[in-house]
Scaffold this motif. Structure first.
Motif, PDB file in Angstrom:
ATOM      1  N   VAL A  29      58.469  23.684  23.460  1.00 18.09           N
ATOM      2  CA  VAL A  29      59.423  23.953  24.661  1.00 18.09           C
ATOM      3  C   VAL A  29      60.251  22.942  24.834  1.00 18.09           C
ATOM      4  O   VAL A  29      61.304  22.788  25.379  1.00 18.09           O
ATOM      5  CB  VAL A  29      58.762  24.613  25.748  1.00 18.09           C
ATOM      6  CG1 VAL A  29      57.691  23.368  26.332  1.00 18.09           C
ATOM      7  CG2 VAL A  29      59.574  25.079  26.655  1.00 18.09           C
ATOM      8  N   GLY A  30      59.742  21.442  24.573  1.00 13.37           N
ATOM      9  CA  GLY A  30      60.454  20.531  25.031  1.00 13.37           C
ATOM     10  C   GLY A  30      61.707  20.112  24.088  1.00 13.37           C
ATOM     11  O   GLY A  30      62.681  19.548  24.446  1.00 13.37           O
ATOM     12  N   GLU A  31      61.722  20.836  22.904  1.00 12.49           N
ATOM     13  CA  GLU A  31      62.602  20.724  22.002  1.00 12.49           C
ATOM     14  C   GLU A  31      63.678  21.806  22.093  1.00 12.49           C
ATOM     15  O   GLU A  31      64.838  21.703  21.899  1.00 12.49           O
ATOM     16  CB  GLU A  31      62.171  20.555  20.693  1.00 12.49           C
ATOM     17  CG  GLU A  31      63.270  20.136  19.530  1.00 12.49           C
ATOM     18  CD  GLU A  31      62.593  19.723  18.136  1.00 12.49           C
ATOM     19  OE1 GLU A  31      63.685  19.746  17.262  1.00 12.49           O
ATOM     20  OE2 GLU A  31      61.495  19.537  18.069  1.00 12.49           O
ATOM     21  N   LEU A  32      62.917  23.098  22.105  1.00 18.07           N
ATOM     22  CA  LEU A  32      63.783  24.410  22.098  1.00 18.07           C
ATOM     23  C   LEU A  32      63.966  24.994  23.349  1.00 18.07           C
ATOM     24  O   LEU A  32      64.694  26.081  23.630  1.00 18.07           O
ATOM     25  CB  LEU A  32      63.133  25.162  21.026  1.00 18.07           C
ATOM     26  CG  LEU A  32      63.136  24.581  19.681  1.00 18.07           C
ATOM     27  CD1 LEU A  32      62.161  25.279  18.590  1.00 18.07           C
ATOM     28  CD2 LEU A  32      64.381  24.632  19.074  1.00 18.07           C
ATOM     29  N   GLY A  33      63.209  24.865  24.314  1.00 16.97           N
ATOM     30  CA  GLY A  33      63.440  25.279  25.704  1.00 16.97           C
ATOM     31  C   GLY A  33      63.192  26.725  25.664  1.00 16.97           C
ATOM     32  O   GLY A  33      62.109  27.058  25.066  1.00 16.97           O
ATOM     33  N   ASP A  34      63.986  27.544  26.417  1.00 24.37           N
ATOM     34  CA  ASP A  34      63.360  28.861  26.497  1.00 24.37           C
ATOM     35  C   ASP A  34      64.010  29.832  25.329  1.00 24.37           C
ATOM     36  O   ASP A  34      63.796  31.060  25.439  1.00 24.37           O
ATOM     37  CB  ASP A  34      64.037  29.483  27.725  1.00 24.37           C
ATOM     38  CG  ASP A  34      65.734  29.493  27.605  1.00 24.37           C
ATOM     39  OD1 ASP A  34      66.211  29.085  26.926  1.00 24.37           O
ATOM     40  OD2 ASP A  34      66.084  29.928  28.925  1.00 24.37           O
ATOM     41  N   GLN A  44      51.234  34.533  17.220  1.00 21.44           N
ATOM     42  CA  GLN A  44      52.868  34.677  16.779  1.00 21.44           C
ATOM     43  C   GLN A  44      53.284  33.913  18.116  1.00 21.44           C
ATOM     44  O   GLN A  44      52.952  33.634  19.110  1.00 21.44           O
ATOM     45  CB  GLN A  44      53.021  36.233  17.365  1.00 21.44           C
ATOM     46  CG  GLN A  44      52.451  37.350  16.345  1.00 21.44           C
ATOM     47  CD  GLN A  44      52.531  38.585  16.856  1.00 21.44           C
ATOM     48  OE1 GLN A  44      51.786  39.039  17.878  1.00 21.44           O
ATOM     49  NE2 GLN A  44      53.298  39.585  16.362  1.00 21.44           N
ATOM     50  N   ILE A  45      54.691  33.543  17.480  1.00 17.69           N
ATOM     51  CA  ILE A  45      55.756  32.963  18.448  1.00 17.69           C
ATOM     52  C   ILE A  45      56.985  33.785  18.338  1.00 17.69           C
ATOM     53  O   ILE A  45      57.385  34.060  17.102  1.00 17.69           O
ATOM     54  CB  ILE A  45      55.805  31.648  18.124  1.00 17.69           C
ATOM     55  CG1 ILE A  45      54.482  30.612  18.578  1.00 17.69           C
ATOM     56  CG2 ILE A  45      57.268  31.064  18.938  1.00 17.69           C
ATOM     57  CD1 ILE A  45      54.649  29.346  18.231  1.00 17.69           C
ATOM     58  N   GLU A  46      57.670  33.814  19.112  1.00 21.84           N
ATOM     59  CA  GLU A  46      59.100  34.450  19.197  1.00 21.84           C
ATOM     60  C   GLU A  46      60.333  33.365  19.413  1.00 21.84           C
ATOM     61  O   GLU A  46      60.117  32.804  20.536  1.00 21.84           O
ATOM     62  CB  GLU A  46      59.179  35.705  20.278  1.00 21.84           C
ATOM     63  CG  GLU A  46      60.660  36.402  20.120  1.00 21.84           C
ATOM     64  CD  GLU A  46      60.701  37.515  21.022  1.00 21.84           C
ATOM     65  OE1 GLU A  46      60.109  38.558  20.722  1.00 21.84           O
ATOM     66  OE2 GLU A  46      61.101  37.317  22.030  1.00 21.84           O
ATOM     67  N   THR A  67      63.573  25.494  11.700  1.00 28.26           N
ATOM     68  CA  THR A  67      63.186  24.076  11.088  1.00 28.26           C
ATOM     69  C   THR A  67      62.503  23.415  12.159  1.00 28.26           C
ATOM     70  O   THR A  67      61.792  22.653  11.828  1.00 28.26           O
ATOM     71  CB  THR A  67      64.739  23.316  10.578  1.00 28.26           C
ATOM     72  OG1 THR A  67      65.186  24.067   9.358  1.00 28.26           O
ATOM     73  CG2 THR A  67      64.256  21.818  10.153  1.00 28.26           C
ATOM     74  N   ALA A  68      63.021  23.468  13.415  1.00 27.55           N
ATOM     75  CA  ALA A  68      62.550  22.599  14.386  1.00 27.55           C
ATOM     76  C   ALA A  68      61.079  23.299  14.579  1.00 27.55           C
ATOM     77  O   ALA A  68      60.275  22.327  14.929  1.00 27.55           O
ATOM     78  CB  ALA A  68      63.429  22.778  15.713  1.00 27.55           C
ATOM     79  N   LEU A  69      60.833  24.409  14.613  1.00 29.94           N
ATOM     80  CA  LEU A  69      59.655  25.150  14.988  1.00 29.94           C
ATOM     81  C   LEU A  69      58.629  24.892  13.852  1.00 29.94           C
ATOM     82  O   LEU A  69      57.396  24.554  14.141  1.00 29.94           O
ATOM     83  CB  LEU A  69      59.970  26.908  15.251  1.00 29.94           C
ATOM     84  CG  LEU A  69      58.323  27.432  15.538  1.00 29.94           C
ATOM     85  CD1 LEU A  69      57.958  26.815  16.691  1.00 29.94           C
ATOM     86  CD2 LEU A  69      58.534  28.740  15.735  1.00 29.94           C
ATOM     87  N   ALA A  70      59.178  24.677  12.787  1.00 31.10           N
ATOM     88  CA  ALA A  70      58.261  24.365  11.551  1.00 31.10           C
ATOM     89  C   ALA A  70      57.704  22.951  11.561  1.00 31.10           C
ATOM     90  O   ALA A  70      56.713  22.746  11.542  1.00 31.10           O
ATOM     91  CB  ALA A  70      59.025  24.720  10.249  1.00 31.10           C
ATOM     92  N   ARG A  71      58.542  21.969  12.079  1.00 28.18           N
ATOM     93  CA  ARG A  71      58.227  20.671  12.202  1.00 28.18           C
ATOM     94  C   ARG A  71      57.068  20.681  13.437  1.00 28.18           C
ATOM     95  O   ARG A  71      56.231  19.660  13.016  1.00 28.18           O
ATOM     96  CB  ARG A  71      59.341  19.735  12.732  1.00 28.18           C
ATOM     97  CG  ARG A  71      60.302  19.510  11.409  1.00 28.18           C
ATOM     98  CD  ARG A  71      61.233  18.235  11.794  1.00 28.18           C
ATOM     99  NE  ARG A  71      62.038  18.674  13.085  1.00 28.18           N
ATOM    100  CZ  ARG A  71      63.424  19.000  13.113  1.00 28.18           C
ATOM    101  NH1 ARG A  71      63.909  19.159  11.933  1.00 28.18           N
ATOM    102  NH2 ARG A  71      63.806  19.249  14.163  1.00 28.18           N
ATOM    103  N   VAL A  72      57.205  21.194  14.528  1.00 28.06           N
ATOM    104  CA  VAL A  72      56.278  21.178  15.484  1.00 28.06           C
ATOM    105  C   VAL A  72      54.941  21.823  15.041  1.00 28.06           C
ATOM    106  O   VAL A  72      53.780  20.952  15.250  1.00 28.06           O
ATOM    107  CB  VAL A  72      56.850  21.984  16.884  1.00 28.06           C
ATOM    108  CG1 VAL A  72      55.803  22.135  17.807  1.00 28.06           C
ATOM    109  CG2 VAL A  72      58.065  21.258  17.485  1.00 28.06           C
TER     110      VAL A  72
END
Length: 365
Positions: A29-34, A44-46, A67-72
């Motif tokens: 959430v710090g990188e991608l917010g809502d 799961q994550i949406e 890509t951002a979520l995969a890194r996290v």
């Protein structure tokens, strides 16, 4: 237009789904917010895109979010996969995410929630209002089987090949308000149906309308829900481009006063089941005739029907190029099975999904 993509978290060593969504969300959430939200299970994550008018810009956001979520997830020792169902590692009862709504769902629907680690790709298209949305839905109902076949990406469930290209479609069909929507006579007809479902406890709320096409309960959009989570970002872009062109074409038909086709609900349901069973690898049911026709031929007919809308949006070249890739390489389900055939190892299927969903530096698709 906008999209919602649902991903599974997996352990890259065991390849099983991992109930670690809260941990990954807390960092993401710090990188991608809502843009990032929980789903019903802790597997799961949406991810939700912003609204876009450019298909290319939508694709850029989908790819960057993946890509951002995969890194996290990788920093937590996990990876994300975009597949309609877990390849293996499914536990029952499924570990539900915290929250009052999910708890009420488990209490009301019982074991139906045990198989909700199924993931979808939803496309939202802005429409002028409820009446227009319902008329568009009427025009597009006959195309639901074609979109199920195109996006089929869930052949495995709990370590077994289900024999279906889209097992997620089959599991979702168990819900009381799911599958192809009815033909709506009016906005009043829609409201009467929904009101009855709420009054009788069939629905907890309007969010439980799981029809393959539905007016969104919280956005001014028509939502398309029939697609499995697509393996690649390009397939999500293909789906979004097709759906936007379909809505634009149907709106023109509505404005021209053209009657919507009205296949029998029994035939449409059967066509959806067959599409989920064979994907594009075999023949589906053409709801115009009730007879079998190659799945790829139905996609060709769909592309011809929406051709003017694709041209108007400047999407013709991109959509046709992306469709050619799927036609050549097969659907997500075809490619999952191809990964398995190499060594007859389900681990290879998960590895294929990891790298195809969001490859990190040094990984190949």
């Amino acid at each position: 237009m906008g999209v919602e993509e649902e991903y599974l978290l997996v352990d890259p060593v065991s390849r099983a789904v991992a109930p670690e969504a809260e941990k990954v969300l807390a960092e993401a959430v710090g990188e991608l917010g809502d843009q990032i939200t929980p789903e019903i299970t802790r597997y799961q994550i949406e991810a939700r895109s912003a609204p876009h008018t450019s298909l290319a810009e939508l694709g850029e956001q989908v790819r960057s979010t993946r890509t951002a979520l995969a890194r996290v997830a990788a920093r937590q020792g996990l990876r994300i996969v975009s597949s309609g169902t877990p390849v293996f590692g499914q536990a029952a009862p499924t570990p539900l995410s915290p929250g009052a709504r999910y708890a009420r769902s488990a209490e009301r629907f019982g074991a139906l929630d045990d198989e909700q680690s199924a993931c979808a790709c939803h496309v939202h298209i802005g429409v002028p209002g409820l009446s227009e949305a319902l008329r568009v839905s009427n025009h597009l109902r006959p195309w639901i089987p074609a979109l199920i076949a195109l996006t089929a990406n869930s052949p495995y469930w709990a370590g077994q090949d289900t024999g279906h290209a889209s097992w997620r479609t089959t599991t979702w069909g168990r819900w009381p308000v799911a599958g192809p929507p009815p033909y709506f006579e009016s906005a009043g007809h829609f409201e009467d149906l929904v009101g009855g479902f709420l009054a009788t406890g069939v629905l907890m709320d309007r969010g439980g309308l799981y029809w393959d096409i539905r007016p969104s309960h919280h956005l001014p959009t028509l939502e398309f829900r029939m697609a499995d989570a697509t393996t690649t970002a390009d397939e999500t872009v293909l789906l979004a481009g097709l759906v936007r062109a379909m809505v634009a074409t149907a709106l023109r038909a509505v404005e021209a006063g053209e009657p919507a086709p009205r296949p029998a609900s029994e035939l449409l349901r059967a066509a959806c089941w067959r599409a989920a069973r064979v994907g594009l690898a075999g023949e589906g049911i053409d709801v115009r005739t009730g007879r079998l026709a190659p799945g790829t031929a139905m996609i060709g007919r769909l592309l011809a029907w929406v051709g003017p809308a694709l041209l108007e949006h400047g999407d013709t070249e991109l959509v046709h190029a992306l469709w050619t890739r799927v036609e050549t390489a097969g659907t997500g389900a075809d490619r999952q099975r191809a990964a398995y055939r190499h060594r007859a190892e389900l681990a290879d299927v998960v590895d294929h999904l990891i790298t195809a969903t969001a490859p990190l530096p040094g990984e190949r698709r």
